[in-house]
Scaffold this active site. Structure first.
Site, PDB file in Angstrom:
ATOM      1  CB  CYS A 156      -1.452   7.599   1.477  1.00  0.00           C
ATOM      2  SG  CYS A 156      -2.934   6.768   2.059  1.00  0.00           S
ATOM      3  CD  GLU A 169      -3.127  -0.853   0.395  1.00  0.00           C
ATOM      4  OE1 GLU A 169      -3.370   0.327   0.074  1.00  0.00           O
ATOM      5  OE2 GLU A 169      -3.812  -1.803   0.020  1.00  0.00           O
TER       6      GLU A 169
HETATM    7  P1  NAD Z   1       8.139   4.727   5.050  1.00  0.00           P
HETATM    8  O1  NAD Z   1       8.138   3.923   3.817  1.00  0.00           O
HETATM    9  O2  NAD Z   1       9.267   5.622   5.318  1.00  0.00           O
HETATM   10  O3  NAD Z   1       8.029   3.778   6.343  1.00  0.00           O
HETATM   11  C1  NAD Z   1       7.047   2.772   6.457  1.00  0.00           C
HETATM   12  C2  NAD Z   1       7.580   1.671   7.348  1.00  0.00           C
HETATM   13  O4  NAD Z   1       8.733   1.106   6.751  1.00  0.00           O
HETATM   14  C3  NAD Z   1       7.977   2.117   8.754  1.00  0.00           C
HETATM   15  O5  NAD Z   1       7.523   1.169   9.692  1.00  0.00           O
HETATM   16  C4  NAD Z   1       9.500   2.162   8.692  1.00  0.00           C
HETATM   17  O6  NAD Z   1      10.105   1.822   9.908  1.00  0.00           O
HETATM   18  C5  NAD Z   1       9.830   1.125   7.646  1.00  0.00           C
HETATM   19  N1  NAD Z   1      11.035   1.487   6.883  1.00  0.00           N
HETATM   20  C6  NAD Z   1      11.464   2.743   6.591  1.00  0.00           C
HETATM   21  N2  NAD Z   1      12.586   2.693   5.862  1.00  0.00           N
HETATM   22  C7  NAD Z   1      12.875   1.387   5.698  1.00  0.00           C
HETATM   23  C8  NAD Z   1      13.926   0.687   5.020  1.00  0.00           C
HETATM   24  N3  NAD Z   1      14.908   1.349   4.400  1.00  0.00           N
HETATM   25  N4  NAD Z   1      13.909  -0.666   5.036  1.00  0.00           N
HETATM   26  C9  NAD Z   1      12.918  -1.331   5.673  1.00  0.00           C
HETATM   27  N5  NAD Z   1      11.919  -0.727   6.321  1.00  0.00           N
HETATM   28  C10 NAD Z   1      11.893   0.609   6.339  1.00  0.00           C
HETATM   29  O7  NAD Z   1       6.755   5.516   5.034  1.00  0.00           O
HETATM   30  P2  NAD Z   1       6.215   6.543   6.092  1.00  0.00           P
HETATM   31  O8  NAD Z   1       7.043   7.778   6.000  1.00  0.00           O
HETATM   32  O9  NAD Z   1       6.020   5.907   7.411  1.00  0.00           O
HETATM   33  O10 NAD Z   1       4.751   6.835   5.502  1.00  0.00           O
HETATM   34  C11 NAD Z   1       4.525   7.734   4.480  1.00  0.00           C
HETATM   35  C12 NAD Z   1       4.359   7.054   3.145  1.00  0.00           C
HETATM   36  O11 NAD Z   1       3.417   6.018   3.245  1.00  0.00           O
HETATM   37  C13 NAD Z   1       3.819   7.990   2.081  1.00  0.00           C
HETATM   38  O12 NAD Z   1       4.497   7.743   0.887  1.00  0.00           O
HETATM   39  C14 NAD Z   1       2.360   7.592   1.953  1.00  0.00           C
HETATM   40  O13 NAD Z   1       1.780   7.876   0.713  1.00  0.00           O
HETATM   41  C15 NAD Z   1       2.429   6.131   2.233  1.00  0.00           C
HETATM   42  N6  NAD Z   1       1.156   5.655   2.755  1.00  0.00           N
HETATM   43  C16 NAD Z   1       0.391   4.843   1.995  1.00  0.00           C
HETATM   44  C17 NAD Z   1      -0.841   4.426   2.467  1.00  0.00           C
HETATM   45  C18 NAD Z   1      -1.736   3.532   1.670  1.00  0.00           C
HETATM   46  O14 NAD Z   1      -2.687   3.022   2.242  1.00  0.00           O
HETATM   47  N7  NAD Z   1      -1.483   3.322   0.389  1.00  0.00           N
HETATM   48  C19 NAD Z   1      -1.256   4.831   3.730  1.00  0.00           C
HETATM   49  C20 NAD Z   1      -0.431   5.639   4.474  1.00  0.00           C
HETATM   50  C21 NAD Z   1       0.785   6.046   3.990  1.00  0.00           C
END
Ligand code: NAD
Length: 456
Positions: free
Chosen positions: A242, A208
């Protein structure tokens, strides 16, 4: 420690306890009771993490989770029942069914922007489907994440559901394990890391993700109501949603009236000084604050543009006609900054929208059925709304997910249960008749089988 947790969850899954529908319901009821008991704590944790207003926390976090759990409790027996389907006459006589079986031990990785709802909603579905689960909430919302950990520890045996808190290193250690399913919500960049890790073990995934969501306003849209609905969808959670409209594409004849209406609606919602408003969230951390602040450099802010690094505050901001290659138009904004670009004809619209990857959402404000149908049929995007923003999220009968770069797979309602279940196809063949046609020697049966295949 992580590999021991995983092993204990795999062992527990093998006992079969989580496959019992009665057990799944019992534990979901216990979870619901605990979530209701802790609602004030959840709202307080969200407030502490990024000043999320209580109203928004109830509307977009706790109420969503409770309604998901109630729906699941009501429907679970039906969803989990083997579904009889019409058999193929080629197999006559047979009874054909689809069995929903849990994948096994699943990993859920959640983001920070709706840190409670986006962790709990997939968790509920994974439990309902009969899996054992490791949940990694976001490190950027530590109060909410540790509360989720405490709730889960109260309700579940650790071999059934376990929360593992931590940042990138913990996430990567988790991803290096062999899971039966991975459900990830987060950015496109990390989504690719998850997909690579999953490919290593051929683990199925739901991703997602995000994207740049266009919001189109044509020359027939009622400008006052349009502005009100956009202000709500864009500045809720301070734009850290998002599916928030990322940028506006407006018919050039309507732009000035739209700015007046936007200013009016922003003032009404958050007062002329939104920093003083109790109803306006903050940016989650300094890194994101600085990323957003950099987008304002050299731009023409027609509304807002005020920032306060000490309080991680960025006012609701509207940018007039940014360059398509500027910082604000490069990637998903994910903050309270709204670029507005005017267009004169649909080919201009097309060239701008197609410059970007397929978005998670798209919004159209128009009175013209032909116009919105053309948009729906021309562009690929996860989902959308005509004449409003973000509300498609609310209907559990609609699939929620992206396409292309904005994600793989979808969930909500029954689809959430299906997401965490393997659909096992079973044909039960009758023994009372055994037609000889398919068996060798084939001799001169070819002509006959061709005729049969034509009828079927
Ligand atoms: P992110 O991708 O930075 O982090 C998400 C998760 O991944 C966190 O738990 C984090 O600890 C982990 N993570 C971060 N970097 C990582 C890496 N290098 N390797 C492995 N795991 C890692 O996202 P965020 O900043 O928490 O959220 C914002 C993003 O999420 C935006 O792009 C938004 O559009 C998206 N989002 C999508 C939805 C959806 O339903 N499609 C909902 C909410 C947010």
């Amino acid at each position: 420690m992580i590999s021991e947790t995983l092993q204990s969850q795999k062992n527990y899954f093998q006992t079969g306890e989580t496959k019992s529908i009665a057990y799944r319901k019992k534990i979901l009821k216990a979870l619901k009771t605990e979530l209701l008991l802790r609602e004030d704590d959840i709202v307080a944790a969200l407030k502490k993490d990024f000043n999320k207003p209580a109203f928004e926390s109830v509307l977009s976090e706790t109420a969503v989770v409770i309604s998901e759990i109630e729906l699941t409790l009501k429907k679970l027996s039906g969803w989990a029942k083997p579904k009889r389907v019409f058999p193929s006459l080629l197999n006559f006589p047979s009874t054909d069914k689809i069995y929903s079986e849990p994948y096994g031990t699943v990993l859920i990785i959640a983001p920070w922007n709706y840190p409670y709802q986006l962790a709990l909603a997939p968790l509920i579905a994974a439990i309902a489907a009969g899996n054992t689960i490791v949940l990694k909430p976001s490190e950027l919302t530590p109060n909410t994440s540790s509360l989720i950990n405490s709730i889960v520890t109260t309700v579940f045996k650790p071999e059934h559901v376990r929360v593992i808190e931590g940042g990138v290193d913990v996430s990567q250690t988790l991803l290096a394990q062999r899971w039966d399913y991975i459900f990830f919500t987060g950015s496109v960049a990390v989504g690719k890391i998850v997909a690579k890790a999953a490919a290593e073990h051929l683990t199925p995934t739901t991703l997602e993700l995000g994207g740049k969501n266009p919001c189109i306003i044509d020359d027939t849209a009622p400008i006052g109501l349009t502005a009100k609905r956009i202000v709500w969808g864009k500045f809720l959670n301070a734009g850290q949603t998002c599916i928030a409209p990322d940028y506006i594409l407006i018919h050039h004849t309507k732009k000035e009236a739209f700015y007046t209406a936007l200013k009016n609606e922003i003032d009404k919602a958050y007062s002329p000084n939104p920093q003083q408003s109790d109803d306006y969230a903050r940016i989650v951390n300094t890194k994101n604050f600085e990323r957003l602040q950099a987008m304002l450099t050299n731009e023409n802010c027609v509304i807002g543009g005020d920032t306060c690094s000490e309080h991680l505050y960025i006012s609701p901001t509207v940018i007039d006609e940014p360059d398509l290659d500027s910082e604000v138009m490069k990637d998903e904004i994910f903050g309270p900054i709204l670029p507005v670009i005017s267009y004169s004809n649909t080919s201009e619209l097309e060239s701008i929208i197609l410059k970007y990857e397929k978005p998670l959402s798209l919004y159209v404000f128009t009175k013209s059925t032909a116009f919105y149908k053309k948009i729906i049929n021309t562009f690929s995007f996860g989902g959308g709304v005509i004449n409003d923003t973000i509300i498609h999220f609310i209907n559990h009968r609609l699939p929620f997910g992206g396409v292309g770069n904005s994600g793989i797979g979808a969930y909500h309602g029954k689809l959430s249960f299906d997401t965490f279940s393997h659909q096992k196809a079973i044909v039960k063949k009758g023994n009372w008749l055994d037609l000889p046609l398919r068996y060798a020697p084939y001799n001169n049966k070819l002509g006959f089988i061709k005729q049969v295949l034509k009828w079927l």
